[in-house]
Write a protein that holds these residues in place. Structure first.
Motif, PDB file in Angstrom:
ATOM      1  N   GLY A   1       9.862  24.071   8.303  1.00  0.00           N
ATOM      2  CA  GLY A   1       9.216  23.188   7.352  1.00  0.00           C
ATOM      3  C   GLY A   1       9.122  24.106   6.396  1.00  0.00           C
ATOM      4  N   ILE A   2       8.937  23.666   4.941  1.00  0.00           N
ATOM      5  CA  ILE A   2       8.386  24.559   3.915  1.00  0.00           C
ATOM      6  C   ILE A   2       7.891  23.253   3.219  1.00  0.00           C
ATOM      7  CG2 ILE A   2      10.308  26.013   4.241  1.00  0.00           C
ATOM      8  CD1 ILE A   2      12.206  24.778   1.903  1.00  0.00           C
ATOM      9  N   SER A   3       7.074  23.921   2.052  1.00  0.00           N
ATOM     10  CA  SER A   3       6.135  22.553   1.215  1.00  0.00           C
ATOM     11  C   SER A   3       6.700  21.742   0.124  1.00  0.00           C
ATOM     12  CB  SER A   3       4.729  23.348   0.660  1.00  0.00           C
ATOM     13  OG  SER A   3       4.730  23.047  -0.406  1.00  0.00           O
ATOM     14  N   PHE A   4       6.899  20.849   0.389  1.00  0.00           N
ATOM     15  CA  PHE A   4       7.330  19.964  -0.884  1.00  0.00           C
ATOM     16  C   PHE A   4       6.013  19.507  -2.467  1.00  0.00           C
ATOM     17  CE2 PHE A   4       5.698  16.655   1.814  1.00  0.00           C
ATOM     18  CZ  PHE A   4       4.905  15.882   1.717  1.00  0.00           C
ATOM     19  N   VAL A   5       5.396  20.681  -2.170  1.00  0.00           N
ATOM     20  CA  VAL A   5       3.646  20.368  -3.034  1.00  0.00           C
ATOM     21  C   VAL A   5       4.089  22.247  -3.239  1.00  0.00           C
ATOM     22  CG1 VAL A   5       1.213  20.612  -3.478  1.00  0.00           C
ATOM     23  CG2 VAL A   5       2.478  18.929  -1.669  1.00  0.00           C
TER      24      VAL A   5
ATOM     25  N   ALA B   1       1.152  -1.008   0.400  1.00  0.00           N
ATOM     26  CA  ALA B   1       0.110   0.316  -0.148  1.00  0.00           C
ATOM     27  C   ALA B   1       1.203   1.002   0.154  1.00  0.00           C
ATOM     28  CB  ALA B   1      -1.087  -0.049   1.247  1.00  0.00           C
ATOM     29  N   ILE B   2       2.230   1.927   1.255  1.00  0.00           N
ATOM     30  CA  ILE B   2       2.703   2.398   0.902  1.00  0.00           C
ATOM     31  C   ILE B   2       3.599   2.602  -0.134  1.00  0.00           C
ATOM     32  CG2 ILE B   2       5.117   3.414   2.073  1.00  0.00           C
ATOM     33  CD1 ILE B   2       3.857   1.890   4.423  1.00  0.00           C
ATOM     34  N   PHE B   3       3.659   2.081  -0.873  1.00  0.00           N
ATOM     35  CA  PHE B   3       4.568   1.716  -2.295  1.00  0.00           C
ATOM     36  C   PHE B   3       3.529   2.370  -3.220  1.00  0.00           C
ATOM     37  CE2 PHE B   3       8.423   1.363   0.239  1.00  0.00           C
ATOM     38  CZ  PHE B   3       9.019   2.004  -0.344  1.00  0.00           C
ATOM     39  N   ASP B   4       2.669   1.421  -3.381  1.00  0.00           N
ATOM     40  CA  ASP B   4       1.162   2.224  -4.347  1.00  0.00           C
ATOM     41  C   ASP B   4       0.545   3.400  -4.585  1.00  0.00           C
ATOM     42  OD1 ASP B   4      -0.790   1.028  -6.180  1.00  0.00           O
ATOM     43  OD2 ASP B   4      -2.240   1.854  -5.158  1.00  0.00           O
ATOM     44  N   ILE B   5       0.777   3.946  -2.782  1.00  0.00           N
ATOM     45  CA  ILE B   5       0.453   5.535  -2.733  1.00  0.00           C
ATOM     46  C   ILE B   5       1.478   6.417  -3.552  1.00  0.00           C
ATOM     47  CG2 ILE B   5       0.585   7.271  -1.348  1.00  0.00           C
ATOM     48  CD1 ILE B   5      -1.058   5.137   0.523  1.00  0.00           C
ATOM     49  N   ALA B   6       2.946   5.784  -3.495  1.00  0.00           N
ATOM     50  CA  ALA B   6       4.213   6.293  -3.363  1.00  0.00           C
ATOM     51  C   ALA B   6       3.875   6.571  -5.601  1.00  0.00           C
ATOM     52  CB  ALA B   6       5.164   6.027  -3.399  1.00  0.00           C
ATOM     53  N   SER B   7       3.573   5.379  -5.974  1.00  0.00           N
ATOM     54  CA  SER B   7       3.663   5.068  -7.217  1.00  0.00           C
ATOM     55  C   SER B   7       2.800   5.966  -8.655  1.00  0.00           C
ATOM     56  CB  SER B   7       2.810   3.763  -7.924  1.00  0.00           C
ATOM     57  OG  SER B   7       1.342   3.317  -7.995  1.00  0.00           O
ATOM     58  N   THR B   8       1.753   6.906  -7.409  1.00  0.00           N
ATOM     59  CA  THR B   8       1.082   7.754  -8.506  1.00  0.00           C
ATOM     60  C   THR B   8       1.850   9.378  -8.107  1.00  0.00           C
ATOM     61  OG1 THR B   8      -0.902   7.843  -6.226  1.00  0.00           O
ATOM     62  CG2 THR B   8      -0.401   6.666  -7.788  1.00  0.00           C
ATOM     63  N   GLY B   9       1.865   8.994  -7.039  1.00  0.00           N
ATOM     64  CA  GLY B   9       3.400  10.521  -6.520  1.00  0.00           C
ATOM     65  C   GLY B   9       4.865  10.539  -6.110  1.00  0.00           C
ATOM     66  N   ALA B  10       4.796  10.409  -5.248  1.00  0.00           N
ATOM     67  CA  ALA B  10       5.725   9.758  -5.101  1.00  0.00           C
ATOM     68  C   ALA B  10       6.701   9.542  -3.347  1.00  0.00           C
ATOM     69  CB  ALA B  10       7.168  11.597  -4.997  1.00  0.00           C
ATOM     70  N   TYR B  11       7.757   8.532  -3.625  1.00  0.00           N
ATOM     71  CA  TYR B  11       8.311   8.447  -2.314  1.00  0.00           C
ATOM     72  C   TYR B  11      10.128   8.860  -2.019  1.00  0.00           C
ATOM     73  CZ  TYR B  11      11.141   5.535   1.147  1.00  0.00           C
ATOM     74  OH  TYR B  11      11.794   4.773   2.474  1.00  0.00           O
ATOM     75  N   ALA B  12      10.041   9.192  -0.894  1.00  0.00           N
ATOM     76  CA  ALA B  12      11.296   9.887  -0.959  1.00  0.00           C
ATOM     77  C   ALA B  12      12.416   9.293   1.005  1.00  0.00           C
ATOM     78  CB  ALA B  12      12.067  11.554  -0.399  1.00  0.00           C
TER      79      ALA B  12
ATOM     80  N   ASN C   1       7.579  18.891  -5.485  1.00  0.00           N
ATOM     81  CA  ASN C   1       8.566  19.730  -6.415  1.00  0.00           C
ATOM     82  C   ASN C   1       9.969  19.079  -6.028  1.00  0.00           C
ATOM     83  OD1 ASN C   1       9.121  20.493  -4.305  1.00  0.00           O
ATOM     84  ND2 ASN C   1       7.634  21.697  -3.720  1.00  0.00           N
ATOM     85  N   ASP C   2      10.456  19.499  -6.838  1.00  0.00           N
ATOM     86  CA  ASP C   2      12.118  19.325  -6.792  1.00  0.00           C
ATOM     87  C   ASP C   2      12.465  19.056  -4.935  1.00  0.00           C
ATOM     88  OD1 ASP C   2      12.817  19.267  -9.152  1.00  0.00           O
ATOM     89  OD2 ASP C   2      13.333  21.229  -9.265  1.00  0.00           O
ATOM     90  N   TYR C   3      11.812  20.134  -4.594  1.00  0.00           N
ATOM     91  CA  TYR C   3      13.087  19.989  -3.070  1.00  0.00           C
ATOM     92  C   TYR C   3      12.646  18.712  -2.020  1.00  0.00           C
ATOM     93  CZ  TYR C   3      12.784  21.033   2.495  1.00  0.00           C
ATOM     94  OH  TYR C   3      13.343  20.866   3.838  1.00  0.00           O
ATOM     95  N   PHE C   4      11.625  17.845  -2.522  1.00  0.00           N
ATOM     96  CA  PHE C   4      11.092  16.899  -2.101  1.00  0.00           C
ATOM     97  C   PHE C   4      12.396  15.995  -2.431  1.00  0.00           C
ATOM     98  CE2 PHE C   4       9.159  12.401  -1.993  1.00  0.00           C
ATOM     99  CZ  PHE C   4       8.057  12.475  -0.862  1.00  0.00           C
ATOM    100  N   ASN C   5      13.793  15.643  -3.292  1.00  0.00           N
ATOM    101  CA  ASN C   5      14.395  14.852  -3.570  1.00  0.00           C
ATOM    102  C   ASN C   5      15.475  15.701  -3.168  1.00  0.00           C
ATOM    103  OD1 ASN C   5      12.867  11.848  -4.338  1.00  0.00           O
ATOM    104  ND2 ASN C   5      12.190  12.961  -5.820  1.00  0.00           N
ATOM    105  N   SER C   6      15.361  16.101  -2.446  1.00  0.00           N
ATOM    106  CA  SER C   6      16.380  18.321  -2.684  1.00  0.00           C
ATOM    107  C   SER C   6      17.506  16.670  -1.135  1.00  0.00           C
ATOM    108  CB  SER C   6      15.987  18.888  -2.275  1.00  0.00           C
ATOM    109  OG  SER C   6      15.597  18.984  -0.993  1.00  0.00           O
ATOM    110  N   LYS C   7      17.487  16.340  -0.580  1.00  0.00           N
ATOM    111  CA  LYS C   7      17.662  15.215   0.235  1.00  0.00           C
ATOM    112  C   LYS C   7      17.688  16.038   1.595  1.00  0.00           C
ATOM    113  CE  LYS C   7      19.653  12.456  -2.178  1.00  0.00           C
ATOM    114  NZ  LYS C   7      19.825  11.246  -2.595  1.00  0.00           N
ATOM    115  N   HIS C   8      16.834  17.031   1.871  1.00  0.00           N
ATOM    116  CA  HIS C   8      16.764  18.348   3.120  1.00  0.00           C
ATOM    117  C   HIS C   8      15.118  17.940   3.649  1.00  0.00           C
ATOM    118  CE1 HIS C   8      20.859  20.566   2.701  1.00  0.00           C
ATOM    119  NE2 HIS C   8      20.094  20.780   1.199  1.00  0.00           N
ATOM    120  N   LEU C   9      14.544  16.869   2.669  1.00  0.00           N
ATOM    121  CA  LEU C   9      13.327  16.941   2.826  1.00  0.00           C
ATOM    122  C   LEU C   9      13.085  16.177   4.925  1.00  0.00           C
ATOM    123  CD1 LEU C   9      10.254  16.298   1.845  1.00  0.00           C
ATOM    124  CD2 LEU C   9      11.006  14.237   1.717  1.00  0.00           C
TER     125      LEU C   9
END
Length: 409
Positions: free
Chosen positions: A312-316, A45-56, A277-285
């Motif tokens: 915090g700041i938005s990853f959306v 389930a957790i990775f199915d959710i990410a398949s439509t969005g993202a995981y990091a 957005n790019d911040y999600f995968n920036s290593k600062h999430l």
């Protein structure tokens, strides 16, 4: 000609309005599951959710050795998420003797302070998540009211008597996940928090083990119930949903404990169905970025004083600048601020406050000290030009982002 253009604009706005779906959000905390374990197991389930969005991968615990350092313990972890701040602000450093600072608003208060009547929900074994950490009904939270409540089952020793390996907690999580799925399916609260506890117990009891793995998979099935309810709402109603699944902390290398600042204890993760957005995968999430992302998705209006205190700041959506750091030069009594950027040549304004009245529910005076551009990446401030203080709170504002950094002397 002007009249024709007016009618075209009116029709376009009307079509946009009728096509807009109602947005709703739910966040789920699966307690104490380190990122490496999750990535090895790849729960469905957790990775199915990410398949439509993202995981990091993300992190918790603040900045090691700085004023933001926060214990990697459950209640601080939850409060990091709901306030978008670290413990130096929210004041929760353990699981007992809890005294949160409610001046740092949580998502439920943010929702209730909007002009629209948003419905909120909390599904949790632990009643203190609602009554203490969120502060329902307290004067300090403006008598915050939660509309749908299913919690406190850990106090019900008749229905859930203690069992070997604390399996009564797993049974409670089963009920919590079913209650959450049913409520989302039938009532569709606008903002919901679901808390699943037992994975943390499994780790404490057996450490890294097949047993712990088994209950991470079982917790994923509980997440799956909620995910199915969300998909049902989207398929049958004029709604679109943001779902975020995360954990509050990692674990020690042997899997038994947590609370310190080792890399595995600090490393968490985020799975979401939403485009990021790019911040999600920036290593600062970080865990503190979840609430601002929900606010951005939901279109919530945030009071400027509250926004200036969020760590915090938005990853959306759009994020212009990130990773604000400071370096103090004691010899010259100056501070150099530096940051990274995603959007080049965006205006950035720098503000300072030499008070911390916000902590006590009062206003700070913010002084604009500079205007610069995002790609300049650095600015040095002469503290001699500012009122003498033991604290300097700096905020950088761009069109789409607020960053803050404190200098404590």
């Amino acid at each position: 000609m002007r009249r024709t253009l007016f009618y075209i604009l009116f029709i376009c706005l009307f079509i946009t309005h009728i096509d807009a779906k109602t947005r709703k959000a739910v966040f789920i905390i699966v307690d104490g599951v380190p990122a490496d374990q999750l990535e090895r197991l790849k729960p469905t389930a957790i990775f199915d959710i990410a398949s439509t969005g993202a995981y990091a991968r993300a992190y918790t615990g603040g900045e090691v050795g700085s004023y933001t350092e926060t214990p990697t313990i459950s209640a601080p972890g939850y409060t990091n998420l709901i306030t978008a701040t670290w413990a130096y602000k929210h004041n929760v450093r353990g699981n007992s003797d809890l005294k949160p600072n409610y001046n740092y608003w949580n998502p439920f208060r943010i929702a209730k302070e909007q002009n629209r009547n948003y419905k909120t929900a909390i599904f949790s074994s632990w009643e203190d998540n609602r009554t203490v950490l969120v502060g329902e009904g307290k004067d300090e939270t403006n008598n915050l009211h939660i509309d749908y409540i299913k919690d406190g089952y850990d106090n019900d020793t008749v229905r859930f008597p203690k069992q070997k390996n604390d399996l009564q907690i797993f049974k409670i999580d089963e009920l919590v996940s079913k209650e959450a799925a049913n409520c989302i399916r039938n009532e569709a609260p606008d903002l919901s928090w679901v808390y699943l506890w037992y994975t943390d117990d499994a780790g404490h009891i057996y450490g890294n083990s097949d047993y712990f793995d088994e209950y991470v998979i079982k917790a994923d099935r509980q997440v799956g119930r909620i995910w199915e309810a969300v998909k049902y709402r989207e398929a049958n109603f004029d709604e679109e949903w943001m779902i975020v699944v995360t954990t509050d902390h990692g674990r020690t290398d042997n899997g038994y404990g947590h609370g310190g600042q080792s890399e595995r204890e600090r490393t968490t993760w985020v799975s979401t169905n939403i485009e990021v957005n790019d911040y999600f995968n920036s290593k600062h999430l970080a865990i503190i970025d979840i609430a601002p992302s929900i606010y951005r998705y939901m279109g919530f209006s945030i009071p400027e004083a509250v926004k200036c205190e969020q760590d915090g700041i938005s990853f959306v959506g759009k994020t212009d600048i990130f990773n604000l750091v400071s370096k103090t030069d004691l010899d010259n009594n100056s501070v150099t601020l530096s940051w990274d950027f995603f959007t080049k040549d965006i205006p950035v304004e720098i503000y300072v406050s030499t008070t911390n009245n916000f902590k006590e529910g009062r206003n700070d005076e913010w002084i604009k000290i500079a205007s610069t551009r995002s790609d300049k990446k650095v600015y040095t401030i002469d503290l001699n030009a500012l009122p003498s203080s033991s604290i300097y709170k700096f905020v950088l504002k761009s069109p789409n982002t607020h960053l803050n950094r404190w200098v404590i002397k």
